[in-house]
Design a protein around this motif. Structure first.
Motif, PDB file in Angstrom:
ATOM      1  N   ILE A 282       7.203  -8.783   2.144  1.00  0.00           N
ATOM      2  CA  ILE A 282       6.326  -8.338   1.074  1.00  0.00           C
ATOM      3  C   ILE A 282       5.029  -7.956   1.757  1.00  0.00           C
ATOM      4  O   ILE A 282       4.371  -8.795   2.378  1.00  0.00           O
ATOM      5  CB  ILE A 282       6.109  -9.425   0.004  1.00  0.00           C
ATOM      6  CG1 ILE A 282       7.434  -9.785  -0.662  1.00  0.00           C
ATOM      7  CG2 ILE A 282       5.085  -8.952  -1.031  1.00  0.00           C
ATOM      8  CD1 ILE A 282       7.336 -10.865  -1.724  1.00  0.00           C
ATOM      9  N   CYS A 283       4.704  -6.659   1.682  1.00  0.00           N
ATOM     10  CA  CYS A 283       3.564  -6.118   2.422  1.00  0.00           C
ATOM     11  C   CYS A 283       2.746  -5.189   1.532  1.00  0.00           C
ATOM     12  O   CYS A 283       3.289  -4.584   0.612  1.00  0.00           O
ATOM     13  CB  CYS A 283       4.045  -5.300   3.618  1.00  0.00           C
ATOM     14  SG  CYS A 283       5.126  -6.166   4.739  1.00  0.00           S
ATOM     15  N   PRO A 284       1.459  -5.049   1.861  1.00  0.00           N
ATOM     16  CA  PRO A 284       0.682  -4.033   1.151  1.00  0.00           C
ATOM     17  C   PRO A 284       1.068  -2.648   1.650  1.00  0.00           C
ATOM     18  O   PRO A 284       1.325  -2.456   2.828  1.00  0.00           O
ATOM     19  CB  PRO A 284      -0.766  -4.364   1.507  1.00  0.00           C
ATOM     20  CG  PRO A 284      -0.707  -5.290   2.651  1.00  0.00           C
ATOM     21  CD  PRO A 284       0.660  -5.860   2.745  1.00  0.00           C
ATOM     22  N   ASN A 285       1.133  -1.713   0.733  1.00  0.00           N
ATOM     23  CA  ASN A 285       1.453  -0.328   1.068  1.00  0.00           C
ATOM     24  C   ASN A 285       0.148   0.372   1.436  1.00  0.00           C
ATOM     25  O   ASN A 285      -0.744   0.471   0.612  1.00  0.00           O
ATOM     26  CB  ASN A 285       2.109   0.337  -0.146  1.00  0.00           C
ATOM     27  CG  ASN A 285       2.524   1.756   0.100  1.00  0.00           C
ATOM     28  OD1 ASN A 285       1.989   2.438   0.956  1.00  0.00           O
ATOM     29  ND2 ASN A 285       3.477   2.209  -0.677  1.00  0.00           N
ATOM     30  N   PRO A 286       0.020   0.864   2.661  1.00  0.00           N
ATOM     31  CA  PRO A 286      -1.258   1.444   3.086  1.00  0.00           C
ATOM     32  C   PRO A 286      -1.655   2.701   2.341  1.00  0.00           C
ATOM     33  O   PRO A 286      -2.808   3.064   2.309  1.00  0.00           O
ATOM     34  CB  PRO A 286      -1.041   1.735   4.565  1.00  0.00           C
ATOM     35  CG  PRO A 286       0.424   1.809   4.744  1.00  0.00           C
ATOM     36  CD  PRO A 286       1.023   0.908   3.706  1.00  0.00           C
ATOM     37  N   SER A 287      -0.702   3.366   1.712  1.00  0.00           N
ATOM     38  CA  SER A 287      -1.028   4.618   1.020  1.00  0.00           C
ATOM     39  C   SER A 287      -1.276   4.419  -0.467  1.00  0.00           C
ATOM     40  O   SER A 287      -1.656   5.352  -1.150  1.00  0.00           O
ATOM     41  CB  SER A 287       0.095   5.628   1.224  1.00  0.00           C
ATOM     42  OG  SER A 287       1.269   5.153   0.619  1.00  0.00           O
ATOM     43  N   ASN A 288      -1.046   3.209  -0.977  1.00  0.00           N
ATOM     44  CA  ASN A 288      -1.204   2.911  -2.405  1.00  0.00           C
ATOM     45  C   ASN A 288      -0.354   3.806  -3.301  1.00  0.00           C
ATOM     46  O   ASN A 288      -0.696   4.058  -4.433  1.00  0.00           O
ATOM     47  CB  ASN A 288      -2.666   3.015  -2.838  1.00  0.00           C
ATOM     48  CG  ASN A 288      -3.354   1.689  -2.811  1.00  0.00           C
ATOM     49  OD1 ASN A 288      -2.735   0.656  -2.574  1.00  0.00           O
ATOM     50  ND2 ASN A 288      -4.637   1.693  -3.040  1.00  0.00           N
ATOM     51  N   LEU A 289       0.741   4.296  -2.785  1.00  0.00           N
ATOM     52  CA  LEU A 289       1.638   5.135  -3.565  1.00  0.00           C
ATOM     53  C   LEU A 289       2.975   4.442  -3.699  1.00  0.00           C
ATOM     54  O   LEU A 289       3.321   3.570  -2.920  1.00  0.00           O
ATOM     55  CB  LEU A 289       1.840   6.489  -2.874  1.00  0.00           C
ATOM     56  CG  LEU A 289       0.585   7.321  -2.654  1.00  0.00           C
ATOM     57  CD1 LEU A 289       0.915   8.540  -1.815  1.00  0.00           C
ATOM     58  CD2 LEU A 289      -0.008   7.760  -3.977  1.00  0.00           C
ATOM     59  N   ASP A 290       3.749   4.858  -4.688  1.00  0.00           N
ATOM     60  CA  ASP A 290       5.091   4.323  -4.843  1.00  0.00           C
ATOM     61  C   ASP A 290       6.010   4.824  -3.739  1.00  0.00           C
ATOM     62  O   ASP A 290       7.043   4.252  -3.475  1.00  0.00           O
ATOM     63  CB  ASP A 290       5.678   4.729  -6.186  1.00  0.00           C
ATOM     64  CG  ASP A 290       5.045   3.976  -7.331  1.00  0.00           C
ATOM     65  OD1 ASP A 290       4.332   3.002  -7.065  1.00  0.00           O
ATOM     66  OD2 ASP A 290       5.264   4.374  -8.478  1.00  0.00           O
TER      67      ASP A 290
ATOM     68  N   PHE B  99       2.709   1.824   7.932  1.00  0.00           N
ATOM     69  CA  PHE B  99       3.246   0.745   7.111  1.00  0.00           C
ATOM     70  C   PHE B  99       3.565  -0.475   7.978  1.00  0.00           C
ATOM     71  O   PHE B  99       3.305  -1.616   7.592  1.00  0.00           O
ATOM     72  CB  PHE B  99       4.485   1.237   6.369  1.00  0.00           C
ATOM     73  CG  PHE B  99       5.002   0.274   5.351  1.00  0.00           C
ATOM     74  CD1 PHE B  99       4.225  -0.105   4.270  1.00  0.00           C
ATOM     75  CD2 PHE B  99       6.259  -0.251   5.461  1.00  0.00           C
ATOM     76  CE1 PHE B  99       4.692  -0.996   3.318  1.00  0.00           C
ATOM     77  CE2 PHE B  99       6.745  -1.138   4.519  1.00  0.00           C
ATOM     78  CZ  PHE B  99       5.960  -1.501   3.450  1.00  0.00           C
ATOM     79  N   LEU B 100       4.114  -0.240   9.178  1.00  0.00           N
ATOM     80  CA  LEU B 100       4.432  -1.326  10.101  1.00  0.00           C
ATOM     81  C   LEU B 100       3.164  -2.079  10.505  1.00  0.00           C
ATOM     82  O   LEU B 100       3.149  -3.312  10.531  1.00  0.00           O
ATOM     83  CB  LEU B 100       5.144  -0.771  11.329  1.00  0.00           C
ATOM     84  CG  LEU B 100       5.577  -1.769  12.384  1.00  0.00           C
ATOM     85  CD1 LEU B 100       6.593  -2.748  11.825  1.00  0.00           C
ATOM     86  CD2 LEU B 100       6.164  -1.031  13.583  1.00  0.00           C
TER      87      LEU B 100
END
Length: 182
Positions: free
Chosen positions: A107-115, A126-127
């Motif tokens: 469970i990670c934050p998505n760096p682009s804030n997009l789906d 993302f890595l």
């Protein structure tokens, strides 16, 4: 005779500049403390959700299927925080977070804030985000995250508008996670 008014104006200006700089420094420190506290809270919530998910994945491996509700972490408003996602590694080119020694779920934050975003161009970003702020756990079975609403990018399930329901199936030695549609 020399006037002292010019000298006092320079001294007053210097004091004002120092006062403004001190206020800016204090604001920066307060925002840093708030941000760090929020990141720690989201990390703890993500760990709790991941533990619940891994427990249900174990049940699915024994019984063939299971369901789980993921409640946290909740996305902050876009100007304050990031959208968190559930993903399985390795995704692309067998890369995976440092926390993973074999196939793992994170469970990670998505760096682009997009789906969704381009897998090949953004997997490194993302890595890095997963390495620094994500939580991961190794698993004995191969794991596949499937999100049919996101064609060609279905390797992550956003934790958007929780609770997020997941179906977990165990087929052909592989755990498949799909999002329940409300």
């Amino acid at each position: 005779m020399k006037s002292k008014k010019g000298f006092m104006l320079g001294e007053y200006t210097l004091k004002m500049i120092i006062a403004v700089l001190c206020i800016l420094l204090l604001l920066y420190l307060l925002f840093s403390l708030y941000s760090n506290n929020k990141n720690q809270k989201n990390l703890q919530l993500a760990k709790a959700s991941l533990n619940e998910l891994v427990e249900k994945m174990g049940e699915a491996r024994e019984s063939g299927s299971a369901e789980v509700l993921i409640l946290n972490p909740i996305q902050e408003p876009s100007y304050l925080g990031k959208l968190w996602v559930i993903t399985a590694w390795p995704i692309y080119n067998n890369e995976k977070p440092n926390k993973c020694t074999k196939d793992c779920i994170c469970i990670c934050p998505n760096p682009s804030n997009l789906d969704r975003f381009s897998l090949s161009s953004s997997s490194n970003l993302f890595l890095k985000e997963c390495n620094s702020l994500g939580v991961c756990q190794d698993f004995d079975s191969k794991i596949k995250v499937s999100n049919p609403k996101i064609l060609n990018y279905g390797w992550q399930i956003p934790i958007k508008d929780p609770p997020v329901g997941l179906n977990i199936k165990y087929e052909n030695g592989e755990l498949i996670l799909t999002k329940n549609e409300k």
